[in-house]
Design a protein around this motif. Structure first.
Motif, short mmCIF file in Angstrom:
data_model
loop_
_atom_site.label_atom_id
_atom_site.label_comp_id
_atom_site.label_asym_id
_atom_site.label_seq_id
_atom_site.Cartn_x
_atom_site.Cartn_y
_atom_site.Cartn_z
N LEU A 133 0.81 -1.15 -0.08
CA LEU A 133 -0.06 -0.03 0.07
C LEU A 133 0.88 1.25 -0.06
N GLY A 134 0.56 2.11 -0.95
CA GLY A 134 1.30 3.36 -1.14
C GLY A 134 0.67 4.53 -0.47
N THR A 135 1.27 5.32 0.26
CA THR A 135 0.86 6.36 0.85
C THR A 135 1.72 7.79 0.97
N GLU A 136 1.46 8.83 1.32
CA GLU A 136 2.28 9.79 1.46
C GLU A 136 3.22 9.98 2.61
N GLY A 137 2.22 9.62 3.64
CA GLY A 137 3.09 9.65 5.12
C GLY A 137 3.06 11.30 5.49
N LEU A 197 3.82 9.98 9.57
CA LEU A 197 4.78 9.16 10.16
C LEU A 197 4.78 9.46 11.44
N ASP A 198 4.55 8.33 12.45
CA ASP A 198 4.74 8.71 14.19
C ASP A 198 6.11 8.71 14.33
N VAL A 210 4.21 4.41 9.24
CA VAL A 210 2.85 5.11 8.82
C VAL A 210 1.72 4.98 9.86
N ALA A 211 0.97 6.11 10.16
CA ALA A 211 0.02 6.13 11.09
C ALA A 211 -1.23 7.07 10.78
N GLU A 241 1.93 -4.43 3.28
CA GLU A 241 3.06 -3.85 3.53
C GLU A 241 3.08 -2.46 3.10
N TRP A 242 3.29 -1.29 3.82
CA TRP A 242 3.37 0.30 3.65
C TRP A 242 4.52 0.57 3.01
N VAL A 243 4.06 1.27 2.12
CA VAL A 243 5.15 2.10 1.48
C VAL A 243 5.12 3.47 1.29
N THR A 244 6.09 4.54 1.55
CA THR A 244 5.64 6.01 1.39
C THR A 244 6.26 6.48 0.23
N ASN A 245 5.72 7.20 -0.34
CA ASN A 245 6.12 8.14 -1.56
C ASN A 245 5.72 9.39 -1.80
N ASP A 246 6.50 10.44 -2.35
CA ASP A 246 6.18 11.84 -2.37
C ASP A 246 4.88 11.82 -3.41
N TRP A 247 4.14 12.70 -3.04
CA TRP A 247 2.75 12.87 -3.59
C TRP A 247 2.73 13.22 -5.05
N ASP A 248 3.87 13.95 -5.47
CA ASP A 248 4.06 14.25 -6.96
C ASP A 248 4.36 13.37 -7.82
#
Length: 242
Positions: free
Chosen positions: A28-32, A40-41, A46-47, A66-73
């Motif tokens: 799962l991709g999110t911005e964080g 991010l806590d 990711v929270a 599984e959590w993945v962070t990625n820049d919004w743009d």
């Protein structure tokens, strides 16, 4: 370029095939960086609303997240290229995005966007308005007659208003409410603006089975009331619910 595109296609087909064959790990991709939806806590994990929601949806769909962070743009291009399997990142459902990805049904109803400034007489009609790049708010400001000042992250849009670089910021009201409550100098200006069709999860167009599994899980949460409970917990009593 041809090699890159071919590799992208192979990644997408491989992910879809793996899921169809019973592969249960979903990235799962999110911005964080967009509280209370996702952030991010203190431990760097990711929270937020979408973390709790995503984990619950995976449990109901009998998958491992599984959590993945990625820049919004670059969040949509990196979904399409196979860096993760779905986006759950406060992304409003729009016709423009539907041309590139497939959405689930919305997991929040359409909720208002709003302007925040350091003064009640800020010029939101013809002034300089900050918004995050690639958002429905940035598109709205660009069409409104005001001068759009775009930033890669939500925090930078707030900093622009506080420093005087922008007259106001436009964003999801759910994101802005805690900031106004925490900063006595910040105020809402003008009327709320309804934009988008609510927030949904985005998937590659080549992954219909995975999208349908999460769509069904969202529906079960609407049916038993747990989604509304989660909305109230994270987004507040005044946030629209189902």
């Amino acid at each position: 370029m041809k090699t890159l595109l071919m590799g992208t296609a192979v990644l997408a087909v491989t992910a879809s095939t793996a899921f169809a064959a019973g592969h249960s790990v979903v990235r799962l991709g999110t911005e964080g960086a967009y509280p209370p939806y996702n952030y991010l806590d203190d431990a760097g994990e990711v929270a937020g609303f979408e973390r709790e929601l995503g984990d619950e949806l995976c449990a109901r769909a009998e998958m491992t997240c599984e959590w993945v962070t990625n820049d919004w743009d670059s969040i949509i291009p990196n979904l399409v290229s196979g860096n993760y399997d779905a986006i759950i990142a406060g992304m409003s459902i729009t016709d423009e995005r539907e041309e590139v990805v497939d959405f689930t049904q919305n997991y929040t109803p359409p909720s208002p966007s709003a302007y925040v400034a350091m003064s009640e007489d800020a010029d939101i009609a013809g002034g300089v308005i900050a918004a995050q790049t690639g958002t429905i708010q940035a598109a709205h400001v660009a069409e409104s007659g005001a001068t759009l000042l775009e930033y890669p992250t939500p925090d930078e849009t707030i900093a622009a208003v506080m420093s005087g670089e922008a007259d106001a910021v436009m964003a999801d009201k759910d994101f802005l409410i805690p900031l106004v409550e925490e900063n006595s100098g910040m105020v809402f200006v003008g009327d709320d603006v309804p934009l988008g069709g609510g927030i949904g999860m985005a998937f590659r167009e080549s992954d219909p089975e995975m999208r349908e599994a999460f769509d069904s899980a969202i529906q079960t949460m609407k049916d038993d009331g747990t989604l509304n409970e989660m909305i109230v917990k994270w987004l507040g009593e005044d946030s629209p619910r189902f």
